[in-house]
Enzyme design. Structure first.
Site, PDB file in Angstrom:
ATOM      1  N   ILE A 241       0.445  -5.441 -11.656  1.00 54.94           N
ATOM      2  CA  ILE A 241       1.007  -4.243 -12.288  1.00 54.94           C
ATOM      3  C   ILE A 241       2.348  -3.911 -11.608  1.00 54.94           C
ATOM      4  O   ILE A 241       2.849  -2.802 -11.741  1.00 54.94           O
ATOM      5  CB  ILE A 241       0.035  -3.027 -12.228  1.00 54.94           C
ATOM      6  CG1 ILE A 241      -0.594  -2.848 -10.859  1.00 54.94           C
ATOM      7  CG2 ILE A 241      -1.060  -3.163 -13.274  1.00 54.94           C
ATOM      8  CD1 ILE A 241       0.198  -2.160  -9.871  1.00 54.94           C
TER       9      ILE A 241
ATOM     10  N   ASP B  58      -0.088  -6.972 -16.576  1.00 55.82           N
ATOM     11  CA  ASP B  58       0.671  -5.972 -17.335  1.00 55.82           C
ATOM     12  C   ASP B  58       2.121  -6.400 -17.461  1.00 55.82           C
ATOM     13  O   ASP B  58       2.839  -5.913 -18.323  1.00 55.82           O
ATOM     14  CB  ASP B  58       0.594  -4.618 -16.596  1.00 55.82           C
ATOM     15  CG  ASP B  58       1.338  -3.504 -17.334  1.00 55.82           C
ATOM     16  OD1 ASP B  58       1.247  -3.458 -18.578  1.00 55.82           O
ATOM     17  OD2 ASP B  58       1.992  -2.688 -16.675  1.00 55.82           O
TER      18      ASP B  58
ATOM     19  N   ARG C 268       5.849  -6.289 -10.993  1.00 59.97           N
ATOM     20  CA  ARG C 268       6.863  -6.843 -11.890  1.00 59.97           C
ATOM     21  C   ARG C 268       6.517  -8.319 -12.108  1.00 59.97           C
ATOM     22  O   ARG C 268       6.018  -8.981 -11.188  1.00 59.97           O
ATOM     23  CB  ARG C 268       8.255  -6.747 -11.262  1.00 59.97           C
ATOM     24  CG  ARG C 268       8.800  -5.319 -11.224  1.00 59.97           C
ATOM     25  CD  ARG C 268       9.333  -4.891 -12.588  1.00 59.97           C
ATOM     26  NE  ARG C 268       9.972  -3.590 -12.544  1.00 59.97           N
ATOM     27  CZ  ARG C 268       9.384  -2.436 -12.847  1.00 59.97           C
ATOM     28  NH1 ARG C 268       8.113  -2.396 -13.198  1.00 59.97           N
ATOM     29  NH2 ARG C 268      10.063  -1.297 -12.805  1.00 59.97           N
TER      30      ARG C 268
ATOM     31  N   ARG D 106       5.017  -4.847   4.823  1.00 57.96           N
ATOM     32  CA  ARG D 106       5.747  -5.161   6.051  1.00 57.96           C
ATOM     33  C   ARG D 106       5.278  -4.311   7.230  1.00 57.96           C
ATOM     34  O   ARG D 106       5.247  -4.764   8.359  1.00 57.96           O
ATOM     35  CB  ARG D 106       7.245  -4.957   5.819  1.00 57.96           C
ATOM     36  CG  ARG D 106       7.823  -5.963   4.848  1.00 57.96           C
ATOM     37  CD  ARG D 106       9.187  -5.564   4.404  1.00 57.96           C
ATOM     38  NE  ARG D 106       9.196  -4.224   3.828  1.00 57.96           N
ATOM     39  CZ  ARG D 106      10.267  -3.579   3.409  1.00 57.96           C
ATOM     40  NH1 ARG D 106      11.449  -4.134   3.537  1.00 57.96           N
ATOM     41  NH2 ARG D 106      10.183  -2.377   2.879  1.00 57.96           N
TER      42      ARG D 106
ATOM     43  N   GLU E 150       9.746 -10.924 -20.041  1.00 57.66           N
ATOM     44  CA  GLU E 150       9.231 -10.039 -21.103  1.00 57.66           C
ATOM     45  C   GLU E 150      10.221  -9.916 -22.249  1.00 57.66           C
ATOM     46  O   GLU E 150      11.421  -9.863 -21.995  1.00 57.66           O
ATOM     47  CB  GLU E 150       8.932  -8.659 -20.507  1.00 57.66           C
ATOM     48  CG  GLU E 150       7.840  -8.721 -19.467  1.00 57.66           C
ATOM     49  CD  GLU E 150       7.668  -7.426 -18.679  1.00 57.66           C
ATOM     50  OE1 GLU E 150       8.329  -6.422 -18.991  1.00 57.66           O
ATOM     51  OE2 GLU E 150       6.847  -7.443 -17.737  1.00 57.66           O
TER      52      GLU E 150
ATOM     53  N   HIS F  14       3.160  -4.515 -20.621  1.00 60.22           N
ATOM     54  CA  HIS F  14       3.905  -3.625 -19.710  1.00 60.22           C
ATOM     55  C   HIS F  14       3.699  -2.155 -20.092  1.00 60.22           C
ATOM     56  O   HIS F  14       4.649  -1.468 -20.479  1.00 60.22           O
ATOM     57  CB  HIS F  14       5.396  -3.978 -19.692  1.00 60.22           C
ATOM     58  CG  HIS F  14       6.077  -3.486 -18.449  1.00 60.22           C
ATOM     59  ND1 HIS F  14       7.152  -4.101 -17.871  1.00 60.22           N
ATOM     60  CD2 HIS F  14       5.821  -2.392 -17.668  1.00 60.22           C
ATOM     61  CE1 HIS F  14       7.546  -3.428 -16.801  1.00 60.22           C
ATOM     62  NE2 HIS F  14       6.743  -2.376 -16.652  1.00 60.22           N
TER      63      HIS F  14
ATOM     64  N   LEU G  84       0.855  -1.192   0.000  1.00 60.74           N
ATOM     65  CA  LEU G  84       0.000   0.000   0.000  1.00 60.74           C
ATOM     66  C   LEU G  84       0.893   1.245   0.000  1.00 60.74           C
ATOM     67  O   LEU G  84       0.853   2.078   0.904  1.00 60.74           O
ATOM     68  CB  LEU G  84      -0.911  -0.028   1.229  1.00 60.74           C
ATOM     69  CG  LEU G  84      -2.157   0.853   1.198  1.00 60.74           C
ATOM     70  CD1 LEU G  84      -3.132   0.393   0.122  1.00 60.74           C
ATOM     71  CD2 LEU G  84      -2.856   0.838   2.557  1.00 60.74           C
ATOM     72  N   GLY G  85       1.730   1.346  -1.039  1.00 62.13           N
ATOM     73  CA  GLY G  85       2.606   2.513  -1.190  1.00 62.13           C
ATOM     74  C   GLY G  85       1.925   3.540  -2.078  1.00 62.13           C
ATOM     75  O   GLY G  85       0.703   3.683  -2.059  1.00 62.13           O
ATOM     76  N   ARG G  86       2.728   4.237  -2.885  1.00 67.54           N
ATOM     77  CA  ARG G  86       2.150   5.288  -3.740  1.00 67.54           C
ATOM     78  C   ARG G  86       1.099   4.703  -4.683  1.00 67.54           C
ATOM     79  O   ARG G  86      -0.044   5.186  -4.741  1.00 67.54           O
ATOM     80  CB  ARG G  86       3.259   5.975  -4.540  1.00 67.54           C
ATOM     81  CG  ARG G  86       4.179   6.832  -3.694  1.00 67.54           C
ATOM     82  CD  ARG G  86       5.346   7.355  -4.497  1.00 67.54           C
ATOM     83  NE  ARG G  86       6.261   6.296  -4.828  1.00 67.54           N
ATOM     84  CZ  ARG G  86       7.532   6.235  -4.421  1.00 67.54           C
ATOM     85  NH1 ARG G  86       8.047   7.202  -3.696  1.00 67.54           N
ATOM     86  NH2 ARG G  86       8.304   5.222  -4.750  1.00 67.54           N
TER      87      ARG G  86
HETATM   88  P1  NAP Z   1       6.347   2.567  -3.100  1.00 64.24           P
HETATM   89  O1  NAP Z   1       5.616   3.849  -2.906  1.00 64.24           O
HETATM   90  O2  NAP Z   1       7.747   2.458  -2.612  1.00 64.24           O
HETATM   91  O3  NAP Z   1       5.450   1.431  -2.400  1.00 64.24           O
HETATM   92  C1  NAP Z   1       5.894   0.154  -2.239  1.00 64.24           C
HETATM   93  C2  NAP Z   1       5.028  -0.547  -1.180  1.00 64.24           C
HETATM   94  O4  NAP Z   1       5.420  -1.923  -1.133  1.00 64.24           O
HETATM   95  C3  NAP Z   1       5.187   0.044   0.208  1.00 64.24           C
HETATM   96  O5  NAP Z   1       3.921   0.229   0.760  1.00 64.24           O
HETATM   97  C4  NAP Z   1       5.980  -1.032   0.965  1.00 64.24           C
HETATM   98  O6  NAP Z   1       5.547  -1.092   2.325  1.00 64.24           O
HETATM   99  C5  NAP Z   1       5.590  -2.307   0.214  1.00 64.24           C
HETATM  100  N1  NAP Z   1       6.638  -3.317   0.324  1.00 64.24           N
HETATM  101  C6  NAP Z   1       7.980  -3.137   0.277  1.00 64.24           C
HETATM  102  N2  NAP Z   1       8.598  -4.305   0.480  1.00 64.24           N
HETATM  103  C7  NAP Z   1       7.633  -5.226   0.678  1.00 64.24           C
HETATM  104  C8  NAP Z   1       7.650  -6.617   0.982  1.00 64.24           C
HETATM  105  N3  NAP Z   1       8.807  -7.272   1.142  1.00 64.24           N
HETATM  106  N4  NAP Z   1       6.460  -7.261   1.094  1.00 64.24           N
HETATM  107  C9  NAP Z   1       5.291  -6.587   0.953  1.00 64.24           C
HETATM  108  N5  NAP Z   1       5.218  -5.263   0.698  1.00 64.24           N
HETATM  109  C10 NAP Z   1       6.380  -4.604   0.573  1.00 64.24           C
HETATM  110  O7  NAP Z   1       6.409   2.140  -4.619  1.00 64.24           O
HETATM  111  P2  NAP Z   1       5.397   2.558  -5.815  1.00 64.24           P
HETATM  112  O8  NAP Z   1       5.802   3.853  -6.388  1.00 64.24           O
HETATM  113  O9  NAP Z   1       3.999   2.381  -5.324  1.00 64.24           O
HETATM  114  O10 NAP Z   1       5.790   1.414  -6.887  1.00 64.24           O
HETATM  115  C11 NAP Z   1       5.625   0.051  -6.558  1.00 64.24           C
HETATM  116  C12 NAP Z   1       6.171  -0.829  -7.670  1.00 64.24           C
HETATM  117  O11 NAP Z   1       5.296  -0.796  -8.799  1.00 64.24           O
HETATM  118  C13 NAP Z   1       7.521  -0.407  -8.260  1.00 64.24           C
HETATM  119  O12 NAP Z   1       8.613  -0.844  -7.477  1.00 64.24           O
HETATM  120  C14 NAP Z   1       7.514  -1.064  -9.619  1.00 64.24           C
HETATM  121  O13 NAP Z   1       8.126  -2.335  -9.580  1.00 64.24           O
HETATM  122  C15 NAP Z   1       6.031  -1.226  -9.932  1.00 64.24           C
HETATM  123  N6  NAP Z   1       5.662  -0.383 -11.087  1.00 64.24           N
HETATM  124  C16 NAP Z   1       5.184  -0.977 -12.217  1.00 64.24           C
HETATM  125  C17 NAP Z   1       4.839  -0.192 -13.306  1.00 64.24           C
HETATM  126  C18 NAP Z   1       4.285  -0.817 -14.559  1.00 64.24           C
HETATM  127  O14 NAP Z   1       4.491  -0.251 -15.626  1.00 64.24           O
HETATM  128  N7  NAP Z   1       3.573  -1.916 -14.482  1.00 64.24           N
HETATM  129  C19 NAP Z   1       5.011   1.190 -13.255  1.00 64.24           C
HETATM  130  C20 NAP Z   1       5.484   1.762 -12.095  1.00 64.24           C
HETATM  131  C21 NAP Z   1       5.813   0.961 -11.010  1.00 64.24           C
HETATM  132  P3  NAP Z   1       6.540  -1.666   3.462  1.00 64.24           P
HETATM  133  O15 NAP Z   1       7.851  -0.980   3.241  1.00 64.24           O
HETATM  134  O16 NAP Z   1       5.866  -1.318   4.739  1.00 64.24           O
HETATM  135  O17 NAP Z   1       6.605  -3.129   3.252  1.00 64.24           O
END
Ligand code: NAP
Length: 316
Positions: free
Chosen positions: A233, A259, A235, A178, A264, A282, A155-157
């Protein structure tokens, strides 16, 4: 920035490439044949001070070793799972990414995939195009999205943006990560299996690392169940793809909206014939608006680095 030698590892965005070419000394890695890349890097090693990778084309330890003048890696992505962060730290190389500017697009796509999978929008579109509406009559009934329990891993960005969107569809929001957050209306589950067992739609939105590789495994998919829908969405390697294909074939998993994939652009062909999956290549952040904003962030980080100012979005 004219003197900054920048290595672009693959073609990724025409505007970014044009601006790098205009403002810096640009090296295009793909212009060298694949079997002569080492030679190319050796020839330009003294000039390359920055590398711009993006999601599928990273920067590994061998490339870092080959570039003794490297000062900064400015990734055209928020996920930096393909950048060897340990090697960067060891050499004091700075790393930046492109958070926030892509959040809305990726969250939009997650919701779009969930609705498309449950309401079979691509299949219904194909039904009309094939003339089957006329010849066979009404399309099959599908499944409602509104009100479904949505489980979010991370539940990040992006995860929060998905939560905000699905609230408007009256979907209860569950999540696993976590750290438990204080959200009055979102329910925390201490494990992915428990989250999946309490969700109809499971969305993967966490970063990829050694702890989250195959975070969605056979047990998680079985907990999600024959009516559950998996949305990825994040990886590709977050999901055990072979186990997913088997679960979809056996009916132990209800459906999927994907996605991203493990290898890939190779997608398991077994998925092509399934009418309970929606597949996109993707494209989470792939809108004109967002890709331009991502390019501006890469350029802004490089400019800040050269000017000795604080980086805009520093990871390392
Ligand atoms: P973010 O703001 O850093 O959020 C990541 C979330 O994941 C945090 O809430 C974090 O909470 C949680 N997390 C981290 N480690 C974890 C673990 N071991 N187990 C469970 N949860 C965990 O990142 P974001 O900007 O939302 O982006 C997330 C991901 O989306 C990126 O890293 C990227 O791989 C993917 N993405 C994909 C696309 C696409 O084109 N499909 C585009 C952009 C991003 P805690 O630290 O409390 O665990």
């Amino acid at each position: 920035m004219e003197s900054l030698g920048v290595l672009l590892v693959a073609p990724m965005n025409a505007y970014l490439e044009q601006e790098l070419d205009r403002r810096c000394r640009l090296f295009r890695l793909w212009e060298s044949p694949a079997d002569r890349r080492d030679e190319f890097l050796r020839a330009h090693a003294a000039s390359i001070r920055a590398v711009v990778p993006y999601a599928p084309h990273g920067v590994d330890a061998a490339m870092i070793d080959a570039l003794p003048s490297l000062e900064i890696v400015s990734s055209f992505s928020v996920g930096i799972d393909r950048v060897d962060l340990a090697a960067c730290r060891a050499r004091g190389i700075r790393v930046t990414n492109t958070p926030d500017v892509l959040t809305d697009d990726v969250a939009d796509l997650a919701v779009g995939l969930a609705i498309a999978a449950l309401r079979k929008i691509p299949q219904a579109d194909r039904y009309v195009r094939a003339g089957l509406w006329k010849s066979k009559g009404d399309f099959t009934l599908t499944t409602r999205f509104s009100g479904k329990r949505v489980g979010i891993i991370g539940l990040g960005r992006i995860g929060l943006a998905v939560a905000k969107r699905v609230e408007a569809f009256d979907c209860p929001v569950n999540y696993y990560q976590r750290t438990k957050q204080e959200h009055p209306s979102y329910t925390y589950y201490p494990s992915v299996v428990e989250l999946a067992a309490s969700s109809d739609v499971l969305v993967v939105a966490c970063p990829l690392n050694e702890h989250t590789r195959h975070i969605v495994n056979r047990e998680v998919m079985e907990a999600l169940g024959p009516k559950g829908v998996l949305i990825n969405i994040g990886r590709g390697p977050h999901v055990d793809e072979a186990a997913m294909v088997a679960a979809l074939i056996d009916g132990r998993l209800g459906g999927a909206g994907l996605d991203v994939f493990e290898d890939e652009p190779n997608v398991p062909e077994a998925l092509f014939g399934m009418d309970n999956v929606v597949l996109v290549p993707h494209v989470g952040s792939a809108t004109h608006e967002t890709r331009t904003a991502m390019a501006d962030l890469v350029l802004g980080n490089l400019e800040a680095h050269v000017a000795g100012k604080p980086l805009l979005t520093q990871v390392v």
